[in-house]
Scaffold this active site. Structure first.
Site: not given
Length: 378
Positions: A76, A78, A108, A140-141, A165
């Site tokens: 991801h 974001d 992350d 994703e967050e 991740e």
């Protein structure tokens, strides 16, 4: 063509803000990061598709090579918001100190894309027989919008997927899901001297909490997976607010709780268990209890221990395969193909002030990704 250096990729990714948040004052979208990735991937010979799912919310899919199957590397773009007062380094700059890269997204997980690009540069792709895919998602967050949309709509069928991740380069083959709900009880306020003239929302909530604790104990007794450090589903009462005065009958009360189901417990099945646990209270107090999700539920995820991607990746990493309790996009991508979670940096750095990636991860990560590309694309 002269390609950017690894550090240049990293610097530009971190310096390009891409915060996602349910708070609209923070939410930014990820278009600028996606456009940078698109240009870099095209420069390396990839075919690139960009899809805008919602305004300013983009997914990127890059493809290097042709044929069936192949490897999907996903992540991801974001990040979470940040509290500037708690940071000692500039969140949106790549700072080198203490043998680390500091910055928001270093672990992350925007930095993972720099590793992918560097590994691609270091490989001679002349004898490639299967495609390499790169997926960069949005949100994703918050809602996992990008991964949900991609898994539901893509036409590609890779053999395997790796999500980058931060796992300290330990392969992860399973994690619990996450469901979070709000329960709101609407009573009838009144003076505490005459309870008959009111309906106390706190007292109804007490009945609800007793029912949830009964369900909590049932989950512990009836479900068990020894592959997890906490081998049963958890249910947590996390937040409650109700009432405004000791001499007033509480007219409204709200409880927030979460459940982390094991893989194999379907979201529909869990919802049925929750509804069944509360049905007697709801029947006793009709029209006074409302249940709403706090976010889109995330199912548990598990890749079979017998899958070839599990054994081969464990051999490449020299690490045993593990399970974890946090959530990723893996449940959605697992619907496409066997999926592992594996990336540089520690999950302990995620969502923390002074987020960093230790330099000790750089060479091993590039090496692992290169070996995975050779294994599954040649």
């Amino acid at each position: 063509m002269k390609f950017p250096e690894f550090k240049d990729y990293y610097q530009q990714l971190i310096s390009t803000s891409s915060i996602s948040s349910t708070d609209s004052s923070w939410d930014e979208g990820n278009a600028e990061v996606i456009n940078k990735l698109a240009q870099w991937c095209e420069d390396l010979g990839c075919e690139v598709e960009i899809e805008e799912i919602e305004k300013g919310k983009l997914n990127l899919l890059a493809k290097l090579g042709s044929g069936e199957g192949g490897l999907l590397l996903a992540g991801h773009t974001d990040t979470v918001p940040y509290d500037e007062g708690r940071w000692n380094y500039e969140p949106h700059a790549l700072t080198e100190a203490n043998d680390r890269f500091y910055g928001l997204g270093t672990a992350d997980m925007k930095g993972f894309f720099a590793f992918i690009l560097e590994a691609i540069k270091n490989i001679n792709w002349k004898d490639q027989s299967k495609p390499l895919y790169i997926l960069a998602t949005c949100d994703e967050e918050t809602t996992m919008l990008g991964a949900r949309h991609f898994a539901s709509n893509t036409k590609i069928q890779p053999d395997y997927c790796i999500i980058g991740e931060p796992t300290s380069l330990k392969p992860i083959r399973g994690h619990k899901g996450h469901v979070a709900n709000a329960i709101r009880v609407t009573g009838k306020s009144g003076h505490s001297s005459d309870p008959a003239h009111g309906v106390n929302a706190l007292e109804i909530m007490n009945e609800i909490m007793f029912a949830l604790m009964t369900l909590k104990n049932k989950l512990v007794k009836e479900y068990h997976n020894p592959g997890f450090s906490i081998p049963y589903p958890t249910l947590n009462l996390g937040h409650i607010h109700g009432g405004d005065s000791p001499n007033r009958i509480c007219g409204c009360c709200e409880l927030h709780y979460d459940v982390r189901p094991l893989p194999g417990i379907s979201l529909d099945g869990l919802d049925n268990m929750l509804r069944d646990a509360l049905k007697e209270v709801e029947a006793k107090w009709p029209g006074r209890i409302d249940i709403t999700p706090l976010h889109e539920p995330i199912p548990g995820y598990e890749c079979s221990a017998d899958s070839p991607i599990v054994t081969s990746t464990a051999d490449i990493c020299g690490q045993d395969v593990e399970t974890v309790n946090y959530c990723t996009e893996a449940p959605f991508l697992q619907d496409l193909c066997p999926t592992l979670v594996l990336g540089p940096g520690s999950i302990e750095q995620a969502h923390q002030p002074d987020e960093y990636l230790a330099f000790s991860f750089i060479d091993p990560t590039i090496s692992v990704l290169s070996k995975l590309m050779y294994k599954h694309c040649f």
